[in-house]
Design a protein around this motif. Sequence first.
Motif, PDB file in Angstrom:
ATOM      1  N   ALA A   1      44.481  17.999  46.432  1.00  0.00           N
ATOM      2  CA  ALA A   1      43.846  18.387  46.341  1.00  0.00           C
ATOM      3  C   ALA A   1      42.923  19.406  45.377  1.00  0.00           C
ATOM      4  O   ALA A   1      43.974  20.139  44.681  1.00  0.00           O
ATOM      5  CB  ALA A   1      42.369  18.678  47.354  1.00  0.00           C
ATOM      6  N   THR A   2      41.693  19.473  44.836  1.00  0.00           N
ATOM      7  CA  THR A   2      41.451  20.525  43.367  1.00  0.00           C
ATOM      8  C   THR A   2      41.425  21.885  44.425  1.00  0.00           C
ATOM      9  O   THR A   2      40.412  22.123  45.371  1.00  0.00           O
ATOM     10  CB  THR A   2      40.263  19.944  42.704  1.00  0.00           C
ATOM     11  OG1 THR A   2      39.831  21.373  42.269  1.00  0.00           O
ATOM     12  CG2 THR A   2      38.915  19.961  43.955  1.00  0.00           C
ATOM     13  N   PRO A   3      42.214  22.427  43.278  1.00  0.00           N
ATOM     14  CA  PRO A   3      42.438  23.456  43.758  1.00  0.00           C
ATOM     15  C   PRO A   3      40.767  24.233  42.717  1.00  0.00           C
ATOM     16  O   PRO A   3      41.077  25.637  43.681  1.00  0.00           O
ATOM     17  CB  PRO A   3      43.582  24.199  42.609  1.00  0.00           C
ATOM     18  CG  PRO A   3      43.670  23.511  41.759  1.00  0.00           C
ATOM     19  CD  PRO A   3      43.059  22.146  42.210  1.00  0.00           C
ATOM     20  N   VAL A   4      39.928  23.768  42.535  1.00  0.00           N
ATOM     21  CA  VAL A   4      39.501  24.943  40.829  1.00  0.00           C
ATOM     22  C   VAL A   4      37.934  24.141  42.679  1.00  0.00           C
ATOM     23  O   VAL A   4      37.251  23.550  43.211  1.00  0.00           O
ATOM     24  CB  VAL A   4      38.336  24.220  40.790  1.00  0.00           C
ATOM     25  CG1 VAL A   4      37.489  24.863  39.746  1.00  0.00           C
ATOM     26  CG2 VAL A   4      39.682  24.203  39.831  1.00  0.00           C
ATOM     27  N   SER A   5      37.726  26.073  43.170  1.00  0.00           N
ATOM     28  CA  SER A   5      36.397  26.102  44.504  1.00  0.00           C
ATOM     29  C   SER A   5      35.567  26.076  43.908  1.00  0.00           C
ATOM     30  O   SER A   5      35.555  27.082  42.893  1.00  0.00           O
ATOM     31  CB  SER A   5      37.285  26.798  45.221  1.00  0.00           C
ATOM     32  OG  SER A   5      37.487  28.400  45.449  1.00  0.00           O
ATOM     33  N   SER A   6      34.695  26.412  44.578  1.00  0.00           N
ATOM     34  CA  SER A   6      32.541  26.652  43.819  1.00  0.00           C
ATOM     35  C   SER A   6      32.756  27.681  43.870  1.00  0.00           C
ATOM     36  O   SER A   6      33.243  28.772  44.806  1.00  0.00           O
ATOM     37  CB  SER A   6      31.628  25.581  44.583  1.00  0.00           C
ATOM     38  OG  SER A   6      32.030  26.136  46.692  1.00  0.00           O
ATOM     39  N   TRP A   7      32.097  28.223  43.014  1.00  0.00           N
ATOM     40  CA  TRP A   7      31.377  29.542  42.693  1.00  0.00           C
ATOM     41  C   TRP A   7      29.796  29.493  42.160  1.00  0.00           C
ATOM     42  O   TRP A   7      29.629  28.326  41.547  1.00  0.00           O
ATOM     43  CB  TRP A   7      32.417  30.451  42.093  1.00  0.00           C
ATOM     44  CG  TRP A   7      32.089  30.374  40.207  1.00  0.00           C
ATOM     45  CD1 TRP A   7      31.584  30.438  39.423  1.00  0.00           C
ATOM     46  CD2 TRP A   7      33.061  29.561  39.473  1.00  0.00           C
ATOM     47  NE1 TRP A   7      31.587  30.550  38.302  1.00  0.00           N
ATOM     48  CE2 TRP A   7      32.493  29.545  38.325  1.00  0.00           C
ATOM     49  CE3 TRP A   7      33.821  28.472  40.201  1.00  0.00           C
ATOM     50  CZ2 TRP A   7      33.603  28.910  37.215  1.00  0.00           C
ATOM     51  CZ3 TRP A   7      34.791  27.359  39.350  1.00  0.00           C
ATOM     52  CH2 TRP A   7      34.321  27.840  37.194  1.00  0.00           C
ATOM     53  N   GLU A   8      29.170  30.296  42.995  1.00  0.00           N
ATOM     54  CA  GLU A   8      27.864  30.749  42.120  1.00  0.00           C
ATOM     55  C   GLU A   8      27.542  31.212  40.704  1.00  0.00           C
ATOM     56  O   GLU A   8      29.008  31.853  40.198  1.00  0.00           O
ATOM     57  CB  GLU A   8      26.632  31.593  43.190  1.00  0.00           C
ATOM     58  CG  GLU A   8      26.587  30.134  44.024  1.00  0.00           C
ATOM     59  CD  GLU A   8      26.471  29.176  43.933  1.00  0.00           C
ATOM     60  OE1 GLU A   8      25.105  28.623  43.430  1.00  0.00           O
ATOM     61  OE2 GLU A   8      26.294  28.412  45.240  1.00  0.00           O
ATOM     62  N   PRO A   9      26.755  30.959  40.202  1.00  0.00           N
ATOM     63  CA  PRO A   9      27.263  31.827  38.550  1.00  0.00           C
ATOM     64  C   PRO A   9      27.102  32.892  38.877  1.00  0.00           C
ATOM     65  O   PRO A   9      26.677  33.842  39.575  1.00  0.00           O
ATOM     66  CB  PRO A   9      25.115  31.695  37.667  1.00  0.00           C
ATOM     67  CG  PRO A   9      25.396  30.020  38.686  1.00  0.00           C
ATOM     68  CD  PRO A   9      25.586  30.338  40.006  1.00  0.00           C
ATOM     69  N   VAL A  10      28.303  33.777  38.005  1.00  0.00           N
ATOM     70  CA  VAL A  10      28.056  35.061  37.626  1.00  0.00           C
ATOM     71  C   VAL A  10      28.209  35.459  36.055  1.00  0.00           C
ATOM     72  O   VAL A  10      28.398  36.831  36.390  1.00  0.00           O
ATOM     73  CB  VAL A  10      30.520  34.753  37.798  1.00  0.00           C
ATOM     74  CG1 VAL A  10      30.156  34.666  39.275  1.00  0.00           C
ATOM     75  CG2 VAL A  10      30.876  34.400  37.333  1.00  0.00           C
ATOM     76  N   HIS A  11      27.674  34.806  35.163  1.00  0.00           N
ATOM     77  CA  HIS A  11      27.324  35.318  33.881  1.00  0.00           C
ATOM     78  C   HIS A  11      26.118  36.451  33.674  1.00  0.00           C
ATOM     79  O   HIS A  11      26.500  37.272  33.416  1.00  0.00           O
ATOM     80  CB  HIS A  11      27.545  33.878  32.457  1.00  0.00           C
ATOM     81  CG  HIS A  11      27.612  34.549  31.559  1.00  0.00           C
ATOM     82  ND1 HIS A  11      26.067  34.879  30.717  1.00  0.00           N
ATOM     83  CD2 HIS A  11      28.430  35.235  30.700  1.00  0.00           C
ATOM     84  CE1 HIS A  11      26.280  35.258  30.085  1.00  0.00           C
ATOM     85  NE2 HIS A  11      26.912  35.049  29.486  1.00  0.00           N
ATOM     86  N   PRO A  12      24.711  35.537  35.512  1.00  0.00           N
ATOM     87  CA  PRO A  12      24.140  36.850  33.916  1.00  0.00           C
ATOM     88  C   PRO A  12      24.371  37.471  35.418  1.00  0.00           C
ATOM     89  O   PRO A  12      23.651  38.828  35.537  1.00  0.00           O
ATOM     90  CB  PRO A  12      23.103  35.715  35.725  1.00  0.00           C
ATOM     91  CG  PRO A  12      23.468  34.175  35.217  1.00  0.00           C
ATOM     92  CD  PRO A  12      25.081  33.773  35.349  1.00  0.00           C
ATOM     93  N   LEU A  13      25.203  38.426  35.854  1.00  0.00           N
ATOM     94  CA  LEU A  13      25.433  39.410  36.961  1.00  0.00           C
ATOM     95  C   LEU A  13      26.449  40.679  35.933  1.00  0.00           C
ATOM     96  O   LEU A  13      26.245  41.769  36.110  1.00  0.00           O
ATOM     97  CB  LEU A  13      26.649  38.919  38.005  1.00  0.00           C
ATOM     98  CG  LEU A  13      26.368  37.895  38.769  1.00  0.00           C
ATOM     99  CD1 LEU A  13      27.060  38.143  40.392  1.00  0.00           C
ATOM    100  CD2 LEU A  13      25.057  38.049  39.392  1.00  0.00           C
ATOM    101  N   LEU A  14      26.839  40.170  35.069  1.00  0.00           N
ATOM    102  CA  LEU A  14      27.502  41.179  33.904  1.00  0.00           C
ATOM    103  C   LEU A  14      26.550  42.285  33.830  1.00  0.00           C
ATOM    104  O   LEU A  14      27.052  43.020  33.311  1.00  0.00           O
ATOM    105  CB  LEU A  14      28.052  40.366  32.535  1.00  0.00           C
ATOM    106  CG  LEU A  14      29.065  39.329  32.901  1.00  0.00           C
ATOM    107  CD1 LEU A  14      29.018  38.590  31.954  1.00  0.00           C
ATOM    108  CD2 LEU A  14      30.013  39.465  33.575  1.00  0.00           C
ATOM    109  N   ALA A  15      25.186  41.328  33.138  1.00  0.00           N
ATOM    110  CA  ALA A  15      23.866  42.617  33.031  1.00  0.00           C
ATOM    111  C   ALA A  15      23.971  43.509  33.688  1.00  0.00           C
ATOM    112  O   ALA A  15      23.762  44.541  33.287  1.00  0.00           O
ATOM    113  CB  ALA A  15      22.993  41.471  32.787  1.00  0.00           C
ATOM    114  N   VAL A  16      23.899  43.067  35.022  1.00  0.00           N
ATOM    115  CA  VAL A  16      23.737  43.985  36.670  1.00  0.00           C
ATOM    116  C   VAL A  16      24.525  44.991  35.918  1.00  0.00           C
ATOM    117  O   VAL A  16      25.100  46.324  36.430  1.00  0.00           O
ATOM    118  CB  VAL A  16      23.680  42.913  37.213  1.00  0.00           C
ATOM    119  CG1 VAL A  16      23.471  44.160  38.779  1.00  0.00           C
ATOM    120  CG2 VAL A  16      22.568  42.379  37.219  1.00  0.00           C
TER     121      VAL A  16
END
Length: 849
Positions: free
Chosen positions: A62-77
């Motif tokens: 099966a695909t090893p890429v598991s889901s994740w929510e957006p992390v790019h907006p967190l870089l500013a925080v």
Amino acid sequence: MNTKTLQEIDYYRIREEIAGYCVSAEGRQKLLEREPLRKTEEIENLKNLSREWSLFFSAGRATPVSSWEPVHPLLAVIKARGAALSLEQVHYLGQFVTSINSVKKAVQLHAQELSLNLLGQKVAELPDISDMEKKIFRIITPDGEMRELPEIAAIRKQIASLNAKIRTVMQSFTSDQKLSDVLQSNIPVLRNGRQVLAVKASLQNRIPGIVHEVSQTAQTVYVEPEEAVLCSNELIQKEFELQAVIKKILTELTESLQPSIPAIKQALPIMCLFDTTQAAERWGASHSCTYAIEAGKEPPLLLKARHPLLGDKAVPIDIRFMEGKRVLIITGPNTGGKTVSLKTFALLSMLNQSGFPIPAGEGTRLPVFSNVFADIGDDQSLDQSLSTFSGHMKNIAQAVNSAKADTLILLDELGSGTDPQEGTAISMAVLDELIKKQSFVLVTTHQGILKNYGYTNPCCINASVEFNQDTLSPSYHLLMGVPGESHALDIAQKSGLPSGICRAARTYIATEQADVSALIRGLNRKHVELNKIQKEAEARAAEAQQKLDKLKERELEIRRREADLKKGKQQELNDFLIHSRRQLENLVRTLKEGEITREKTLSVKQFIADLTEDTMRLDAKVEAEEERLARDEQKFAEEKAKNAGKHLTGSNKKTKKKMSNAEALKYATSNAEIASQTLPENKSQKAVSAAPLTFQPGALVKAGSGSEGVLLEQVKKGLWQVQFGSIKMQMKEKDLRLIQGADTENQLPLKADVSIELADSNSNGIYERPVFELRLLGMRADEAVHALERQIDLCVLHNFPHFSVIHGKGDGVLMQAVSDYLSHCPVVAEFSKAPAEDGGAGKTYVTLK
């Protein structure tokens, strides 16, 4: 790229469908932003990554890429000083880190087994996130819950204790029978986050406390007993304290993640690339897609292409551009699939340039287009005062003005919407201009003059959609090389137009047009026949190639087996000879150490008997293997002859026979006498008898190695005892070649003494036969050199490549003389000192060339 054309060919619909296979929101957004690329390297890189995912998935993983929510907006925080990530946002980072580790582990585990070279390179570019992983999962669980840290656990324990105390207070009121008539309900309720009791308004004085709320009917008041007020106040303080501690922990975590910002920025595009390429492969697998070959300088070729939006209803089509022909004119009936063919070619070309697989057959090749323009459908606009014809001309003008050699242009119903004669003239002029610019052009039309234009112009090729005359309906197959009829009257009649009108219309058709229609039908029949012949020829060629591949595979297998056998037998022979030589040297040494007794003689004879038995056993194994290989060769030859349809006789070719171990042993046997006979004189003056040569005692023969000898006697059928010089050995008849018959009248008995003498300490060191050990002890230097020279001469004459020299250590004179002579002797390959257990510096091993 021309976004209007991409919209018309349904590129964006397919791209959105592929994006649905992404597992992450950021990967999906990245794919939705992708436009067709113009650089071949970028396109091939995306396709090769998807190809490697195909290998990964085909292995049942099966695909090893598991889901994740957006992390790019967190870089500013994270970057902001004093800011704190929420618990949910920390969980997003945890998901991202988990997905990175999953991909790393899966690809590194199977990279070598599945040849995942590109994926392995990309994984190697992922930064080390172990420090960030430790920080995140020290605070939260993989499910995103806050861990029971010591500072949190203490406060939560106090909160639990206060809640239990409040429940106890409430239970004391609800379980009191005296208050049963006071309470509206014996179950506490929550008001403003505090537990209260529902009390009858008329009896509220029975339970002292704070009233938080009154019902709409004013019959019920919600009272918090005084005993619970203090506990609730303390509970609110503890909950606030807990939130403050959690806020502090998250603030410290956010600040500690600031050094990880570059790692997140580096890993995010790589993970999005993994997500988009695996999504493309999964979409391709669900639609039976393949990856197109880069056409380069070859003409485009579409095999079994299907429009992905048609699903199972799609009829596969082949579109073949020929060398030097860059304009394809498609004709045929309405609703026959002409426009779909145009869209299919353009859509699959753009999907290919986006790095996606395409629903087509293996061997499909497509060029890289710099832009695509299309005039499809009706661009009539009341707002812009555009008629149908004006809309077409506006699109065509834009395409002609922007056309280049690597531009793809689609023209649907070229020349329609105006006077047929003028429309045809405009159509041919437009095509002339596009041919000058060497653009790739796909045209659909019903105009007969354009069919003739496609036939006469060397840069054009005609094609038509097939029409079934029996059912009066299109079959949607594309026929290359021949124009097609429009069949307007047939389709009109089937669509419900009165038959009288259709008959009247047929009478208006000119005879010339009827002749052209008949010519087109004849060309279609010829095309069908040629297509059938071509398919049969391709099938026969494929079958022949398959048989050839099997024969080559069988040949390689046989050669591999032969090499393995040779290697194994050679190693076995080497081990056998080395072991036998050591045993023989030990026997020689034993015989030299004292008198030759009967026991020593019997031990030597027993050694020779055992060694002979071992060599005969090895010979039998080699012979059995040779016979088995000969049977396999014969079987293969028969199969080959059967497949070729010819009768072939079995091959008489035999494997060359090397000298057996027994034969080599008889040459090196120590202290053993071998009965032999002397050769008769060579009577060269006599003429060779004209009688046929036969194997009989006294006949001259030549072995496979080139040595000449005389047949002594026949041991058994097919096996002879042969005298080669002073050596007598047994050889098979098939390994011998007669060079002179037996001379029975003048044949003389042959005798030879083939013994290897063993020197003792009193020997003068000069021998008529070479010895295993040449003893030079007690000699002067010149005597030792003479004895060594004589030994080497005898070794060369008798093909004796190995021996040893015992010269002792002493003052080093003999050792130096031996070393000097061996260093300058041209027939000496190498020499070295013996090991300590075999004489050390007092003994030298010699190997001749």
